[in-house]
Motif scaffolding. Sequence first.
Motif, short mmCIF file in Angstrom:
data_model
loop_
_atom_site.label_atom_id
_atom_site.label_comp_id
_atom_site.label_asym_id
_atom_site.label_seq_id
_atom_site.Cartn_x
_atom_site.Cartn_y
_atom_site.Cartn_z
N LEU A 161 0.90 -1.26 0.07
CA LEU A 161 0.05 0.04 -0.09
C LEU A 161 0.82 1.45 -0.04
CD1 LEU A 161 -2.81 -0.90 2.52
CD2 LEU A 161 -3.20 -0.74 0.13
N ASN A 162 1.95 1.42 0.59
CA ASN A 162 2.69 2.44 0.88
C ASN A 162 3.86 2.90 -0.11
OD1 ASN A 162 1.28 3.02 3.34
ND2 ASN A 162 2.49 1.78 4.56
N ASP A 163 4.41 1.81 -0.45
CA ASP A 163 5.53 1.63 -1.31
C ASP A 163 5.17 1.30 -2.91
OD1 ASP A 163 6.88 2.30 0.74
OD2 ASP A 163 7.66 0.06 1.33
N ALA A 164 4.29 0.48 -3.15
CA ALA A 164 4.07 0.09 -4.65
C ALA A 164 2.78 0.54 -5.33
CB ALA A 164 3.99 -1.32 -4.36
N LEU A 165 1.84 0.66 -4.44
CA LEU A 165 0.19 1.38 -5.07
C LEU A 165 0.51 2.09 -6.03
CD1 LEU A 165 -2.64 0.19 -5.30
CD2 LEU A 165 -3.04 1.89 -3.51
N GLY A 166 0.96 3.22 -5.67
CA GLY A 166 1.37 4.33 -6.50
C GLY A 166 1.99 4.21 -7.78
N LYS A 167 2.51 3.20 -8.10
CA LYS A 167 3.24 2.73 -9.39
C LYS A 167 2.74 2.07 -10.20
CE LYS A 167 7.74 3.74 -6.72
NZ LYS A 167 7.72 4.93 -7.32
N VAL A 168 1.32 1.28 -9.68
CA VAL A 168 0.59 0.25 -10.38
C VAL A 168 -0.54 0.76 -11.21
CG1 VAL A 168 -0.93 -1.49 -10.20
CG2 VAL A 168 1.08 -1.32 -8.72
N SER A 169 -0.50 0.75 -12.52
CA SER A 169 -1.59 1.09 -13.44
C SER A 169 -2.94 0.50 -13.11
CB SER A 169 -1.24 0.66 -14.82
OG SER A 169 -0.09 1.08 -15.41
N TRP A 170 -3.04 -0.73 -12.87
CA TRP A 170 -4.58 -1.37 -12.59
C TRP A 170 -4.23 -2.59 -11.54
CZ3 TRP A 170 -4.98 -6.06 -14.66
CH2 TRP A 170 -4.45 -6.29 -15.92
N ILE A 171 -5.37 -2.99 -10.79
CA ILE A 171 -5.43 -4.19 -10.33
C ILE A 171 -6.55 -4.67 -10.48
CG2 ILE A 171 -5.34 -5.24 -7.87
CD1 ILE A 171 -3.31 -3.08 -6.79
N LYS A 172 -6.67 -5.85 -10.99
CA LYS A 172 -8.00 -6.63 -11.14
C LYS A 172 -8.02 -7.76 -10.17
CE LYS A 172 -8.96 -6.94 -15.56
NZ LYS A 172 -8.95 -7.70 -16.88
N VAL A 173 -9.05 -8.02 -9.28
CA VAL A 173 -9.04 -8.79 -8.31
C VAL A 173 -10.09 -10.10 -8.67
CG1 VAL A 173 -9.87 -9.27 -5.71
CG2 VAL A 173 -8.58 -7.29 -6.55
N SER A 174 -9.63 -11.18 -8.43
CA SER A 174 -10.42 -12.57 -9.11
C SER A 174 -11.39 -12.56 -7.67
CB SER A 174 -9.46 -13.56 -9.24
OG SER A 174 -10.29 -14.70 -9.28
N LEU A 175 -12.73 -12.33 -7.76
CA LEU A 175 -13.77 -12.54 -6.75
C LEU A 175 -15.00 -12.97 -7.36
CD1 LEU A 175 -14.64 -9.74 -4.08
CD2 LEU A 175 -15.79 -11.77 -4.46
N ASN A 176 -15.09 -14.39 -7.21
CA ASN A 176 -16.10 -15.10 -8.16
C ASN A 176 -17.61 -15.56 -7.44
OD1 ASN A 176 -14.55 -15.45 -10.71
ND2 ASN A 176 -12.94 -15.82 -8.94
N ALA A 177 -18.07 -14.47 -6.44
CA ALA A 177 -19.13 -14.73 -5.95
C ALA A 177 -19.72 -13.52 -5.23
CB ALA A 177 -18.93 -15.88 -4.69
N GLY A 178 -20.94 -13.51 -4.63
CA GLY A 178 -21.41 -12.22 -3.96
C GLY A 178 -21.65 -12.51 -2.59
N THR A 179 -21.36 -13.77 -2.12
CA THR A 179 -21.72 -14.06 -0.64
C THR A 179 -20.48 -15.15 -0.29
OG1 THR A 179 -22.61 -16.53 -1.32
CG2 THR A 179 -24.02 -14.23 -1.33
N PRO A 180 -20.22 -14.93 1.04
CA PRO A 180 -18.97 -15.57 1.58
C PRO A 180 -19.40 -17.04 1.41
CG PRO A 180 -19.77 -14.32 3.05
CD PRO A 180 -20.91 -14.05 2.08
N GLU A 181 -20.53 -17.73 1.37
CA GLU A 181 -20.68 -19.24 1.22
C GLU A 181 -20.21 -19.68 -0.26
OE1 GLU A 181 -22.96 -17.36 4.54
OE2 GLU A 181 -23.10 -16.99 2.20
N THR A 182 -20.70 -19.00 -1.23
CA THR A 182 -20.61 -19.41 -2.43
C THR A 182 -18.95 -19.17 -2.75
OG1 THR A 182 -22.62 -18.76 -3.15
CG2 THR A 182 -21.16 -19.05 -5.06
N TYR A 183 -18.55 -18.12 -2.32
CA TYR A 183 -16.95 -17.59 -2.48
C TYR A 183 -16.25 -18.77 -2.06
CZ TYR A 183 -12.70 -15.17 -1.75
OH TYR A 183 -11.31 -14.87 -2.12
N SER A 184 -16.40 -19.38 -0.77
CA SER A 184 -15.76 -20.38 -0.21
C SER A 184 -15.97 -21.74 -0.94
CB SER A 184 -16.25 -20.80 1.35
OG SER A 184 -17.48 -21.50 1.32
N GLN A 185 -17.03 -22.18 -1.65
CA GLN A 185 -17.03 -22.99 -2.44
C GLN A 185 -16.53 -23.07 -3.82
OE1 GLN A 185 -21.34 -23.58 -2.90
NE2 GLN A 185 -21.85 -23.50 -0.69
N ILE A 186 -16.47 -21.74 -4.33
CA ILE A 186 -15.72 -21.61 -5.27
C ILE A 186 -14.24 -21.54 -5.45
CG2 ILE A 186 -15.67 -20.28 -7.84
CD1 ILE A 186 -18.59 -19.60 -7.50
N HIS A 187 -13.96 -20.91 -4.56
CA HIS A 187 -12.55 -20.52 -4.60
C HIS A 187 -11.72 -21.58 -3.60
CE1 HIS A 187 -11.69 -16.26 -5.90
NE2 HIS A 187 -12.99 -16.48 -5.91
#
Length: 364
Positions: free
Chosen positions: A128-154
């Motif tokens: 957060l402090n040393d690298a984030l400002g040098k990054v163009s974009w971050i795409k987060v793999s998050l494949n559900a809208g609830t904790p239950e389904t997330y835990s099953q898929i991930h």
Amino acid sequence: MDKFAIESHKLIYHPKKVAQLLEVQEDWEKAKLLYPLYIEVAPIGACNHRCTFCAVDYIGYKTNTLNVEILSERLYEMGQLGVKSIMYAGEGEPMLHKRIHEIVVNTKSAGIDVSFTTNATVITDHFLNDALGKVSWIKVSLNAGTPETYSQIHRTKEQDFKRVIQNLKNLVQARKTNDFDVVLGIQALLLPENASEMEQLAIIARDEIGLDYLVIKPYSQHLFSETRQYQDIDYRRYLDLHDRFERLNSDTFNVIFREKTMRKYVETDRYDKCHATPFLWGYIMADGSVYGCSAYLLDDRFNYGNINKNTFKEIWESNKRRTNFEFVTRDLNINDCRRNCRMDEVNRYLHKIVNDKVDHVNFI
């Protein structure tokens, strides 16, 4: 509303590279000097998730880690040779590399743009402090809208869902506090298990976190993956979701529903050869191996060498890449390739230039 051209490509903004590629044809002396614009790098082979859709499960999540000092030398060299961007992702979770913040700093210092695809379970204060400002974009793999389904898929603990949401909030807050330009978003594969939760995920991304976008994309079967449970998904039954997501767009947030990519699975028109490999991109594994295509990792026909043993220039101009150049140019059957691969839109664009001849092209 796809201002980041995620459904398209950006090769049109590199006309000199396109012209250079079109001049190559079957001439190795020209091909060997055509360096990639974009490289994907796996800083580490280990991963803390075992997602049901993982394309690189066959590699085995090995604990290989790139040496920061050697990588830094290669990064400077790659920048000098014309590499413009690197996405840190790969066969493992890139944020697990203990010195990933240093890698970002070194990459940007080499004149190369930086991006990430990550599961965002681990975002350190150093990052957060040393690298984030040098990054163009971050795409987060998050494949559900609830904790239950997330835990099953991930295939992880439910608490990881809340951890990722908090880490995304921390990224957004750090961006705001420091006035960074980094673009922050989520990417979700549309699967039968999560299709009913995509609107919920979009609302979380927009209202709770404050992200820039949510990408909803189809699954693409990898050639070598041990995972086969999603290979027969018929995405035509999901196409009407487009209008529902359109209503969630705002001036600061977009849902990028990759309808075009979904439709391409049932379309018959396609290019007949790969024009992107071994020219426009490359892949560096966590053990240092350099490949011409991420769909063929561990396939020795696409392995050009290793950055721990040779310079990038030596690897890119090597006889192994020449052999791959000749194979891709003359013998590769793209029907054996991963459909809707990373370079699909680039290949469609180049195919059109090469094959869709128009009479009297000089009368512009």
